[in-house]
Design a protein around this motif. Sequence first.
Motif, PDB file in Angstrom:
ATOM      1  N   ASP A 304     -19.199 -35.197  28.604  1.00  0.00           N
ATOM      2  CA  ASP A 304     -19.776 -34.029  29.274  1.00  0.00           C
ATOM      3  C   ASP A 304     -21.264 -34.227  29.538  1.00  0.00           C
ATOM      4  OD1 ASP A 304     -17.338 -32.779  29.276  1.00  0.00           O
ATOM      5  OD2 ASP A 304     -17.694 -31.666  27.427  1.00  0.00           O
ATOM      6  N   LYS A 307     -21.741 -36.526  32.523  1.00  0.00           N
ATOM      7  CA  LYS A 307     -21.584 -35.881  33.824  1.00  0.00           C
ATOM      8  C   LYS A 307     -22.809 -35.061  34.202  1.00  0.00           C
ATOM      9  CE  LYS A 307     -16.536 -35.530  33.527  1.00  0.00           C
ATOM     10  NZ  LYS A 307     -15.389 -34.594  33.491  1.00  0.00           N
ATOM     11  N   SER A 308     -23.284 -34.246  33.265  1.00  0.00           N
ATOM     12  CA  SER A 308     -24.425 -33.384  33.577  1.00  0.00           C
ATOM     13  C   SER A 308     -25.690 -34.193  33.827  1.00  0.00           C
ATOM     14  CB  SER A 308     -24.658 -32.389  32.436  1.00  0.00           C
ATOM     15  OG  SER A 308     -24.960 -33.064  31.221  1.00  0.00           O
ATOM     16  N   LEU A 311     -25.597 -35.980  37.262  1.00  0.00           N
ATOM     17  CA  LEU A 311     -25.913 -35.108  38.395  1.00  0.00           C
ATOM     18  C   LEU A 311     -27.412 -34.841  38.482  1.00  0.00           C
ATOM     19  CD1 LEU A 311     -22.974 -32.533  38.285  1.00  0.00           C
ATOM     20  CD2 LEU A 311     -23.445 -34.231  40.052  1.00  0.00           C
ATOM     21  N   ALA A 426     -16.445 -39.919  43.354  1.00  0.00           N
ATOM     22  CA  ALA A 426     -17.003 -39.463  42.071  1.00  0.00           C
ATOM     23  C   ALA A 426     -16.363 -38.141  41.647  1.00  0.00           C
ATOM     24  CB  ALA A 426     -18.518 -39.310  42.183  1.00  0.00           C
ATOM     25  N   ARG A 427     -16.150 -37.239  42.591  1.00  0.00           N
ATOM     26  CA  ARG A 427     -15.487 -35.966  42.276  1.00  0.00           C
ATOM     27  C   ARG A 427     -14.048 -36.194  41.821  1.00  0.00           C
ATOM     28  NH1 ARG A 427     -16.850 -31.816  47.145  1.00  0.00           N
ATOM     29  NH2 ARG A 427     -15.758 -30.404  45.743  1.00  0.00           N
ATOM     30  N   TRP A 430     -14.267 -38.727  38.192  1.00  0.00           N
ATOM     31  CA  TRP A 430     -14.873 -38.104  37.007  1.00  0.00           C
ATOM     32  C   TRP A 430     -14.659 -36.596  36.949  1.00  0.00           C
ATOM     33  CZ3 TRP A 430     -19.440 -41.124  39.207  1.00  0.00           C
ATOM     34  CH2 TRP A 430     -19.407 -42.441  38.754  1.00  0.00           C
ATOM     35  N   ARG A 431     -13.951 -36.043  37.971  1.00  0.00           N
ATOM     36  CA  ARG A 431     -13.732 -34.594  38.055  1.00  0.00           C
ATOM     37  C   ARG A 431     -15.061 -33.839  38.033  1.00  0.00           C
ATOM     38  NH1 ARG A 431      -8.303 -33.745  37.392  1.00  0.00           N
ATOM     39  NH2 ARG A 431      -7.148 -35.410  36.352  1.00  0.00           N
ATOM     40  N   LEU A 432     -15.992 -34.328  38.822  1.00  0.00           N
ATOM     41  CA  LEU A 432     -17.309 -33.700  38.903  1.00  0.00           C
ATOM     42  C   LEU A 432     -17.217 -32.383  39.659  1.00  0.00           C
ATOM     43  CD1 LEU A 432     -19.819 -36.558  39.741  1.00  0.00           C
ATOM     44  CD2 LEU A 432     -19.544 -35.361  37.583  1.00  0.00           C
ATOM     45  N   ASP A 433     -17.944 -31.404  39.185  1.00  0.00           N
ATOM     46  CA  ASP A 433     -18.006 -30.118  39.859  1.00  0.00           C
ATOM     47  C   ASP A 433     -19.189 -30.140  40.823  1.00  0.00           C
ATOM     48  OD1 ASP A 433     -17.676 -27.511  40.608  1.00  0.00           O
ATOM     49  OD2 ASP A 433     -18.659 -26.670  38.825  1.00  0.00           O
ATOM     50  N   VAL A 434     -18.910 -30.450  42.088  1.00  0.00           N
ATOM     51  CA  VAL A 434     -19.953 -30.497  43.120  1.00  0.00           C
ATOM     52  C   VAL A 434     -19.551 -29.522  44.226  1.00  0.00           C
ATOM     53  CG1 VAL A 434     -21.288 -31.955  44.681  1.00  0.00           C
ATOM     54  CG2 VAL A 434     -20.335 -32.934  42.584  1.00  0.00           C
TER      55      VAL A 434
END
Length: 496
Positions: A304, A307-308, A311, A426-427, A430-434
């Motif tokens: 986690d 990911k943060s 970004l 990347a989304r 890594w299941r990025l929240d963008v």
Amino acid sequence: MKSDTATVEKVNDPDPDSSGATGFGKGVLKSSIGLLGGRVAQPFFTFFLFFVSARILSTGEFGFYTFIMGMMVLFQSIASLGLGTVLSREIGQKPEQEGVAIGSVLYLCLPASVLAGLALIGISAGLMGCDGNALTLYILSALSLPFSALYQFGEAVFLAHNRGGSLFRIGIAEQVFRVGLSIAALLNGFGLLGLVACYLFGRILATAIIVFIFFRNRLSPPIRLDRDNLRYIWGRLAAFLPMNILANLYYRTDLLVLAWLMSDSDLGLYGCAMRIASFTFILPDSLIAASYPHFARLWVEKTDVFKSKMLLYGLMILALGFLGAAGMAFFGGTLLESFFGAKYAPSGPLLAILAFMLPANCLNGLFGYLFQATHHEKTALALVVVSTVVVFVCLALGTVWWGLTGAAVGAIVSIWIMALLHIVMARKVWRLDVPSRSPLLRSIAVFAAGWLVIAMVRPTGTLTFCLMAAIVGLAAIVLGGLTGALAPKRIQAVFN
């Protein structure tokens, strides 16, 4: 002053909550500054040597020298097998197996560098002929490959141990030695043979220093060979070797296409602008390379946080990229003409366009490295393959339709297509929240809209064109919501 042993213990600290667990913060910043210093200094030394060489050598000799240096850069990627990134990742994620990882990489790459040297000699002879002097130059070039591979692996180890400052000093020592000796050789009539020999001597010196520091400070456990680890590293070659070769080819596609479709003078105008634009890649590349082993460790220990922080890091370097591109677009034309003369004035608008490769390169470099850090080599390889095809098509079509301006537009379109593909992958990976209204995507939308306005207005004056391009870069930061990414507290959050 901390001891070297303390440094190793801090890097290998297994406690993820300790300040040394990720090595972020001061470690990344220090390594970034050291690596950045070395990479900034090298082009200055190289540019000065090229300037002196061009004045002393004949045009034919200088062209041959450029060819030799280009071949060495290309075959260095083959000699290292692309395993420098693998080594950096393995040290970051499994510091207790550092000695084993180094042993496996050396076992594979030293024979590969010999084979790469033989291939360099054969291909160069086939392309440029093979008289007595040329064969000697090819052999000297081939002899540099093992030392270049060793230096690359040493760089990976030093960065993993936050020793960017040592890399800076070693790089400066190599460049001062090489450039000084090369100019002396030119002035004493040794010509091309002296230049290539001095390059080889510089590589030997830098490698010897980095090996000496490595063993003197015991930066890793004893180097040894482990069959299981060797098989594991061997398995990574299928992704990393093609990716490394294609990445080198990607950055030379524009020159290949222009040499095929345009005249030598057109190639010179474009190459002059591209040389200045590519110089700005040093900052993001250095920041990303220095942080790579720490991101690799974060992925294992705190997904986690990975990911943060990724970004935050991405927004910071994207904002820096747009800011640098805006400045280069506005001032670059004047500086270019001052350095290279009035005959290069047409390169000003080209530079205003090519400057905006910088923010896209920031995103591509970050996501490309982190796909490898998180063991998604196949994803990274697929993106590199697609990018090579896309840049070739965009450059060829742009050049055929609009000449040099079309080539610059093709380069920009292709690199931003790849940036968007990196974000999409990347989304997914890594299941990025963008969200669609995030500063990342909003700034890109503002940038694209700004260039559509320029295309419709079609400003004729160079100064007007460069000014509008700079405004578009600043608008991407302000209207795209990236101003917060440059706030001191946000930057501090990235490095904490």
